[in-house]
Design a protein around this motif. Structure first.
Motif, PDB file in Angstrom:
ATOM      1  N   GLN A   1       0.810  -1.224   0.000  1.00 57.03           N
ATOM      2  CA  GLN A   1       0.000   0.000   0.000  1.00 57.03           C
ATOM      3  C   GLN A   1       0.839   1.268   0.000  1.00 57.03           C
ATOM      4  OE1 GLN A   1      -2.867   0.605   3.218  1.00 57.03           O
ATOM      5  NE2 GLN A   1      -4.225   1.631   1.775  1.00 57.03           N
ATOM      6  N   TRP A   2       1.979   1.262   0.695  1.00 54.96           N
ATOM      7  CA  TRP A   2       2.760   2.500   0.753  1.00 54.96           C
ATOM      8  C   TRP A   2       3.246   2.936  -0.619  1.00 54.96           C
ATOM      9  CZ3 TRP A   2       7.894   2.784  -0.734  1.00 54.96           C
ATOM     10  CH2 TRP A   2       8.617   1.594  -0.789  1.00 54.96           C
ATOM     11  N   ARG A   3       3.360   1.992  -1.535  1.00 55.38           N
ATOM     12  CA  ARG A   3       3.799   2.334  -2.888  1.00 55.38           C
ATOM     13  C   ARG A   3       2.702   3.057  -3.677  1.00 55.38           C
ATOM     14  NH1 ARG A   3       8.589  -0.452  -3.685  1.00 55.38           N
ATOM     15  NH2 ARG A   3       8.904  -2.216  -2.242  1.00 55.38           N
ATOM     16  N   THR A   4       1.457   3.019  -3.183  1.00 55.91           N
ATOM     17  CA  THR A   4       0.359   3.714  -3.867  1.00 55.91           C
ATOM     18  C   THR A   4       0.286   5.184  -3.461  1.00 55.91           C
ATOM     19  OG1 THR A   4      -1.341   3.262  -2.171  1.00 55.91           O
ATOM     20  CG2 THR A   4      -0.973   1.568  -3.848  1.00 55.91           C
ATOM     21  N   PHE A   5       1.010   5.588  -2.425  1.00 50.63           N
ATOM     22  CA  PHE A   5       0.910   6.961  -1.942  1.00 50.63           C
ATOM     23  C   PHE A   5       1.300   7.969  -3.017  1.00 50.63           C
ATOM     24  CE2 PHE A   5       1.718   5.595   2.745  1.00 50.63           C
ATOM     25  CZ  PHE A   5       0.422   5.100   2.809  1.00 50.63           C
ATOM     26  N   GLU A   6       2.285   7.599  -3.821  1.00 46.46           N
ATOM     27  CA  GLU A   6       2.765   8.530  -4.851  1.00 46.46           C
ATOM     28  C   GLU A   6       1.750   8.716  -5.967  1.00 46.46           C
ATOM     29  OE1 GLU A   6       6.534   9.055  -7.948  1.00 46.46           O
ATOM     30  OE2 GLU A   6       6.702   7.670  -6.263  1.00 46.46           O
ATOM     31  N   THR A   7       0.998   7.662  -6.276  1.00 45.93           N
ATOM     32  CA  THR A   7       0.069   7.728  -7.408  1.00 45.93           C
ATOM     33  C   THR A   7      -1.335   8.165  -7.004  1.00 45.93           C
ATOM     34  OG1 THR A   7      -0.407   5.358  -7.143  1.00 45.93           O
ATOM     35  CG2 THR A   7       1.323   5.978  -8.698  1.00 45.93           C
ATOM     36  N   CYS A   8      -1.670   8.054  -5.721  1.00 46.24           N
ATOM     37  CA  CYS A   8      -3.006   8.461  -5.263  1.00 46.24           C
ATOM     38  C   CYS A   8      -3.012   9.949  -4.928  1.00 46.24           C
ATOM     39  CB  CYS A   8      -3.416   7.670  -4.026  1.00 46.24           C
ATOM     40  SG  CYS A   8      -3.881   5.968  -4.367  1.00 46.24           S
ATOM     41  N   GLU A   9      -3.920  10.660  -5.535  1.00 46.12           N
ATOM     42  CA  GLU A   9      -4.028  12.097  -5.246  1.00 46.12           C
ATOM     43  C   GLU A   9      -4.364  12.311  -3.777  1.00 46.12           C
ATOM     44  OE1 GLU A   9      -6.612  16.008  -6.692  1.00 46.12           O
ATOM     45  OE2 GLU A   9      -6.594  14.176  -7.898  1.00 46.12           O
ATOM     46  N   ASP A  10      -5.276  11.506  -3.255  1.00 44.48           N
ATOM     47  CA  ASP A  10      -5.651  11.558  -1.849  1.00 44.48           C
ATOM     48  C   ASP A  10      -5.801  10.148  -1.314  1.00 44.48           C
ATOM     49  OD1 ASP A  10      -5.719  14.220  -1.108  1.00 44.48           O
ATOM     50  OD2 ASP A  10      -7.804  14.520  -1.683  1.00 44.48           O
ATOM     51  N   VAL A  11      -5.494   9.969  -0.035  1.00 47.00           N
ATOM     52  CA  VAL A  11      -5.814   8.718   0.645  1.00 47.00           C
ATOM     53  C   VAL A  11      -6.986   9.012   1.579  1.00 47.00           C
ATOM     54  CG1 VAL A  11      -3.420   7.963   0.547  1.00 47.00           C
ATOM     55  CG2 VAL A  11      -4.259   9.066   2.614  1.00 47.00           C
ATOM     56  N   LEU A  12      -7.707   7.968   1.927  1.00 46.53           N
ATOM     57  CA  LEU A  12      -8.817   8.077   2.871  1.00 46.53           C
ATOM     58  C   LEU A  12      -8.418   7.362   4.146  1.00 46.53           C
ATOM     59  CD1 LEU A  12     -11.770   8.436   3.874  1.00 46.53           C
ATOM     60  CD2 LEU A  12     -12.348   6.382   2.534  1.00 46.53           C
ATOM     61  N   VAL A  13      -8.601   8.035   5.284  1.00 52.80           N
ATOM     62  CA  VAL A  13      -8.364   7.417   6.585  1.00 52.80           C
ATOM     63  C   VAL A  13      -9.670   7.441   7.363  1.00 52.80           C
ATOM     64  CG1 VAL A  13      -6.970   7.385   8.663  1.00 52.80           C
ATOM     65  CG2 VAL A  13      -6.010   8.304   6.549  1.00 52.80           C
ATOM     66  N   MET A  14     -10.075   6.289   7.882  1.00 50.04           N
ATOM     67  CA  MET A  14     -11.335   6.180   8.614  1.00 50.04           C
ATOM     68  C   MET A  14     -11.079   5.849  10.080  1.00 50.04           C
ATOM     69  SD  MET A  14     -13.709   4.125   5.838  1.00 50.04           S
ATOM     70  CE  MET A  14     -12.609   2.709   5.760  1.00 50.04           C
ATOM     71  N   PHE A  15     -11.798   6.540  10.958  1.00 51.92           N
ATOM     72  CA  PHE A  15     -11.735   6.278  12.387  1.00 51.92           C
ATOM     73  C   PHE A  15     -13.145   5.972  12.877  1.00 51.92           C
ATOM     74  CE2 PHE A  15      -8.286   9.219  11.437  1.00 51.92           C
ATOM     75  CZ  PHE A  15      -7.203   8.618  12.054  1.00 51.92           C
ATOM     76  N   GLN A  16     -13.271   5.001  13.767  1.00 47.86           N
ATOM     77  CA  GLN A  16     -14.586   4.634  14.284  1.00 47.86           C
ATOM     78  C   GLN A  16     -14.592   4.587  15.800  1.00 47.86           C
ATOM     79  OE1 GLN A  16     -15.306   0.949  11.791  1.00 47.86           O
ATOM     80  NE2 GLN A  16     -17.300   1.924  11.630  1.00 47.86           N
ATOM     81  N   GLY A  17     -15.716   4.960  16.373  1.00 45.99           N
ATOM     82  CA  GLY A  17     -15.937   4.831  17.800  1.00 45.99           C
ATOM     83  C   GLY A  17     -16.852   3.649  18.059  1.00 45.99           C
ATOM     84  N   PRO A  18     -17.489   3.603  19.225  1.00 45.14           N
ATOM     85  CA  PRO A  18     -18.401   2.499  19.530  1.00 45.14           C
ATOM     86  C   PRO A  18     -19.631   2.531  18.619  1.00 45.14           C
ATOM     87  CG  PRO A  18     -18.571   4.205  21.196  1.00 45.14           C
ATOM     88  CD  PRO A  18     -17.392   4.556  20.340  1.00 45.14           C
ATOM     89  N   ASN A  19     -20.265   1.383  18.465  1.00 46.20           N
ATOM     90  CA  ASN A  19     -21.490   1.305  17.675  1.00 46.20           C
ATOM     91  C   ASN A  19     -22.450   0.347  18.358  1.00 46.20           C
ATOM     92  OD1 ASN A  19     -21.350  -1.533  16.150  1.00 46.20           O
ATOM     93  ND2 ASN A  19     -19.289  -0.643  16.204  1.00 46.20           N
ATOM     94  N   ALA A  20     -23.736   0.503  18.077  1.00 47.87           N
ATOM     95  CA  ALA A  20     -24.714  -0.343  18.755  1.00 47.87           C
ATOM     96  C   ALA A  20     -26.015  -0.427  17.965  1.00 47.87           C
ATOM     97  CB  ALA A  20     -25.001   0.188  20.157  1.00 47.87           C
ATOM     98  N   TYR A  21     -26.621  -1.598  18.002  1.00 50.72           N
ATOM     99  CA  TYR A  21     -27.928  -1.817  17.395  1.00 50.72           C
ATOM    100  C   TYR A  21     -28.995  -1.135  18.248  1.00 50.72           C
ATOM    101  CZ  TYR A  21     -32.106  -4.387  15.846  1.00 50.72           C
ATOM    102  OH  TYR A  21     -33.345  -4.723  15.383  1.00 50.72           O
ATOM    103  N   ILE A  22     -29.921  -0.446  17.575  1.00 47.76           N
ATOM    104  CA  ILE A  22     -31.018   0.240  18.258  1.00 47.76           C
ATOM    105  C   ILE A  22     -32.338  -0.406  17.835  1.00 47.76           C
ATOM    106  CG2 ILE A  22     -32.134   2.455  18.703  1.00 47.76           C
ATOM    107  CD1 ILE A  22     -29.180   2.287  19.598  1.00 47.76           C
ATOM    108  N   SER A  23     -32.963  -1.104  18.759  1.00 47.51           N
ATOM    109  CA  SER A  23     -34.224  -1.795  18.465  1.00 47.51           C
ATOM    110  C   SER A  23     -35.371  -0.792  18.387  1.00 47.51           C
ATOM    111  CB  SER A  23     -34.520  -2.823  19.560  1.00 47.51           C
ATOM    112  OG  SER A  23     -35.819  -3.358  19.405  1.00 47.51           O
ATOM    113  N   SER A  24     -36.226  -0.964  17.410  1.00 44.43           N
ATOM    114  CA  SER A  24     -37.381  -0.071  17.290  1.00 44.43           C
ATOM    115  C   SER A  24     -38.424  -0.338  18.376  1.00 44.43           C
ATOM    116  CB  SER A  24     -38.021  -0.214  15.902  1.00 44.43           C
ATOM    117  OG  SER A  24     -38.396  -1.556  15.655  1.00 44.43           O
ATOM    118  N   SER A  25     -38.248  -1.437  19.128  1.00 48.70           N
ATOM    119  CA  SER A  25     -39.159  -1.701  20.252  1.00 48.70           C
ATOM    120  C   SER A  25     -38.899  -0.717  21.398  1.00 48.70           C
ATOM    121  CB  SER A  25     -38.965  -3.134  20.755  1.00 48.70           C
ATOM    122  OG  SER A  25     -37.688  -3.311  21.341  1.00 48.70           O
ATOM    123  N   TRP A  26     -37.810   0.050  21.308  1.00 44.89           N
ATOM    124  CA  TRP A  26     -37.482   1.026  22.351  1.00 44.89           C
ATOM    125  C   TRP A  26     -38.135   2.383  22.105  1.00 44.89           C
ATOM    126  CZ3 TRP A  26     -31.478  -0.076  22.109  1.00 44.89           C
ATOM    127  CH2 TRP A  26     -31.266  -1.404  22.532  1.00 44.89           C
TER     128      TRP A  26
END
Length: 217
Positions: free
Chosen positions: A63-88
């Protein structure tokens, strides 16, 4: 990233605080049109008015070899996640999922050896400082360090565009919002408990309507 208006976050300081606390990110680039990704710990730094994400990956990772050819890279960060039931909810509705996510776009640049050593030194200090027997850069043998440096590639990403979505049931009425917090807390799932804590914190901060803290238990 598609972000409905209820969930869009624009406070830059809040976003950077999130990145600092959820620093294990996913870097996405492309090789001949095919997306590839690497999951890495990253560090956010500021130099003047510019922000950078820094890190390193294995030399054998293409992947590091793609840095030169990619105009931009995308970096994603995530926090906690949870299912929300519609019964609530107090009315008929479909279920959904709550989450936090930040996308950062920018140009990646390979670090010189001295820059990489500085980056690794600081990263070790960050993650080892609270250890009983911290393993810091100057405690490792020159032979080991030289060998390891040959096997990795350091990089920095100059931040261009940032996008942030916090889907935390902001579009629900107060009664449903409080009930979701209580239900998540009782799920017995670490992610659900974290999500409940995030939602409660925002509620008590006044991000929802006038609070009645006694209803949150």
């Amino acid at each position: 990233m598609y972000i409905p208006k209820y969930f869009k976050v624009t406070d830059v300081e809040e976003i950077w605080d999130f990145v600092q606390k959820n620093s294990f990110g996913t870097i996405v680039t492309t090789i001949q049109g095919k997306p590839i990704a690497t999951h890495l710990p990253l560090r956010l730094i500021q130099k003047g008015d510019d922000y950078y994400l820094t890190g390193h990956m294995a030399y054998g990772n293409p992947q590091w070899r793609t840095f030169e050819t990619c105009e931009d890279v995308l970096v994603m960060f995530q926090g906690p996640n949870a299912y929300i039931s519609s019964s609530w909810y107090g009315h008929e509705e479909v279920p959904t999922w709550n989450y936090q996510a930040v996308h950062v776009y920018g140009k990646a640049i390979i670090l010189e050896r001295d820059e990489l050593i500085e980056e690794l030194t600081i990263m070790l200090e960050k993650y080892e400082e609270n250890r009983e027997n911290p393993v810091l850069w100057d405690k490792l043998s020159p032979q080991l360090l030289d060998s390891e440096l040959k096997g990795i590639v350091g990089f920095k990403i100059k931040v261009g565009e940032i996008q942030a979505a916090y889907k935390l049931s902001q579009n629900r009425n107060e009664r449903d919002y409080i009930n979701i917090i209580n239900k998540l807390r009782n799920e017995g799932n670490p992610n659900s408990k974290q999500m409940a804590g995030l939602m409660e914190k925002r509620f008590l901060r006044g991000d929802k309507n006038d609070s009645d803290t006694e209803k949150i238990r």
